[in-house]
Write an enzyme that holds these catalytic residues in place. Structure first.
Site, short mmCIF file in Angstrom:
data_model
loop_
_atom_site.label_atom_id
_atom_site.label_comp_id
_atom_site.label_asym_id
_atom_site.label_seq_id
_atom_site.Cartn_x
_atom_site.Cartn_y
_atom_site.Cartn_z
N CYS A 128 0.86 -1.19 0.00
CA CYS A 128 0.00 0.00 0.00
C CYS A 128 0.89 1.24 0.00
O CYS A 128 1.70 1.41 0.91
CB CYS A 128 -0.93 0.02 1.21
SG CYS A 128 -1.84 1.59 1.30
N GLY A 215 -6.59 0.50 -12.41
CA GLY A 215 -7.48 0.52 -13.57
C GLY A 215 -6.77 0.10 -14.83
O GLY A 215 -5.58 -0.24 -14.81
N GLY A 263 -10.51 -5.56 -9.55
CA GLY A 263 -10.48 -4.48 -8.56
C GLY A 263 -11.28 -3.28 -9.00
O GLY A 263 -12.50 -3.21 -8.83
C1 SIN Z 1 -5.51 2.17 0.61
O1 SIN Z 1 -6.36 1.90 1.48
O2 SIN Z 1 -4.78 3.17 0.74
C2 SIN Z 1 -5.34 1.33 -0.61
C3 SIN Z 1 -5.05 -0.08 -0.32
C4 SIN Z 1 -3.75 -0.59 -0.87
O3 SIN Z 1 -3.11 0.09 -1.67
O4 SIN Z 1 -3.33 -1.68 -0.49
#
Ligand code: SIN
Length: 300
Positions: A128, A215, A263
């Site tokens: 993330c 995307g 996703g």
């Molecule tokens: C997020 O909640 O910031 C996105 C999740 C991710 O990138 O794993």
């Protein structure tokens, strides 16, 4: 026609999974799709304690996708156990928990807490890009990725998938490091770091300035990286990044993915997972493929 696949000893009725963070725990999608038809629900990242996430604005559209800087907002593992596991268990699908942390011990705490719970798979989120500590900080450096993988693997009672970041120069090196540290499978790609600027205000649109691009714009990057990782390791690979159709999903399977995750498409079209599944079935019928396994990694 056989669509069932095996991820580290766990059978999925078909290769269609949801990408973490785009499906919640599935409640919003129940009016639209039959959750029993999914191979696996991968839930939004779960931390040891509730996290608020980043301040808004934290989502912006862009050509071919969107950028998010949500920051892993989630109500924590106790809420997940009390509310989401019983809800998801009404359906005949596999449950995979995306686990998040700021430190190794926070990741370990979530895996430990889930050890005796009725979930099928864990997905270690070291990719993330939207948090200051943890997340992608573990996923861009081979030693750090290996250290968190082996610490979580020691306490995990479910097979451990490690979700990799594309924001690295050598994805194969990171994949080999987590394989060596005990990962049971690898999923990729998480989002690519990106930005958008409001030219009238001369300001970044997202409060965090940058976020994760997802995307169809990122699909070619994802297909390339899935192929590189599938060549580099012996583990099953779960491919994702811009899958909108069954044909997109088949590209990932040919590149070496055993399963795929949908996703951003689900945010645009809540029936996307079902349409991807039907598109894969149509491709198999049209090309005379009896078993999806025949296609895995068969690109020339
Ligand atoms: C997020 O909640 O910031 C996105 C999740 C991710 O990138 O794993």
């Amino acid at each position: 026609m056989k669509l069932a696949v095996n991820i580290a000893g766990v059978e999925l009725k078909n290769p269609v999974m949801t990408a973490s963070g785009t499906f919640g725990s599935g409640r919003d999608f129940e009016p639209w799709i039959d959750l029993n038809r999914l191979g696996c629900v991968v839930v939004k990242g779960v931390a040891a304690t509730p996290w608020e996430g980043n301040p808004p604005p934290r989502i912006v559209e862009t050509w071919g996708g969107m950028i998010n800087s949500v920051g892993l907002q989630n109500p924590g593992v106790e809420y997940f156990i009390a509310e989401d596991i019983p809800w998801l268990r009404q359906f005949d699908t596999r449950i995979c928990v995306n686990i998040v942390g700021r430190t190794v011990s926070e990741y370990v705490a979530v895996a430990e807490r889930l050890a005796s719970e009725d979930v099928d798979l864990l997905e270690l989120n070291i990719s993330c890009p939207n948090i200051k500590e943890g997340g992608v900080a573990f996923g861009v450096q081979a030693e750090a990725a290996a250290a968190v993988t082996s610490a979580v693997k020691k306490v995990a009672r479910q097979p451990l998938i490690v979700k990799l970041s594309p924001n690295v120069s050598d994805i194969a090196e990171i994949a080999r490091a987590v394989e060596g540290a005990g990962a049971d499978a690898i999923s990729l790609i998480n989002t690519l770091l990106g930005s958008r600027i409001d030219i009238r205000k001369r300001k970044f649109i997202l409060s965090m300035k940058h976020g994760g691009l997802s995307g169809p714009a990122i699909k070619p990057v994802a297909v390339r990286m899935v192929w590189q990782v599938a060549q580099a390791v012996k583990l099953p690979v779960i491919g994702m990044g811009g899958i909108m159709t069954g044909e997109d999903a088949i590209e990932f399977i040919l590149a070496g993915a055993t399963a795929i995750a949908v996703g951003t498409a689900s945010l645009l079209n809540p029936e996307a997972t079902m349409q991807v599944l039907e598109g894969m079935e149509r491709y198999m019928r049209e090309t005379g493929v009896e078993d999806i396994a025949e296609l895995v990694g068969s690109v020339k």
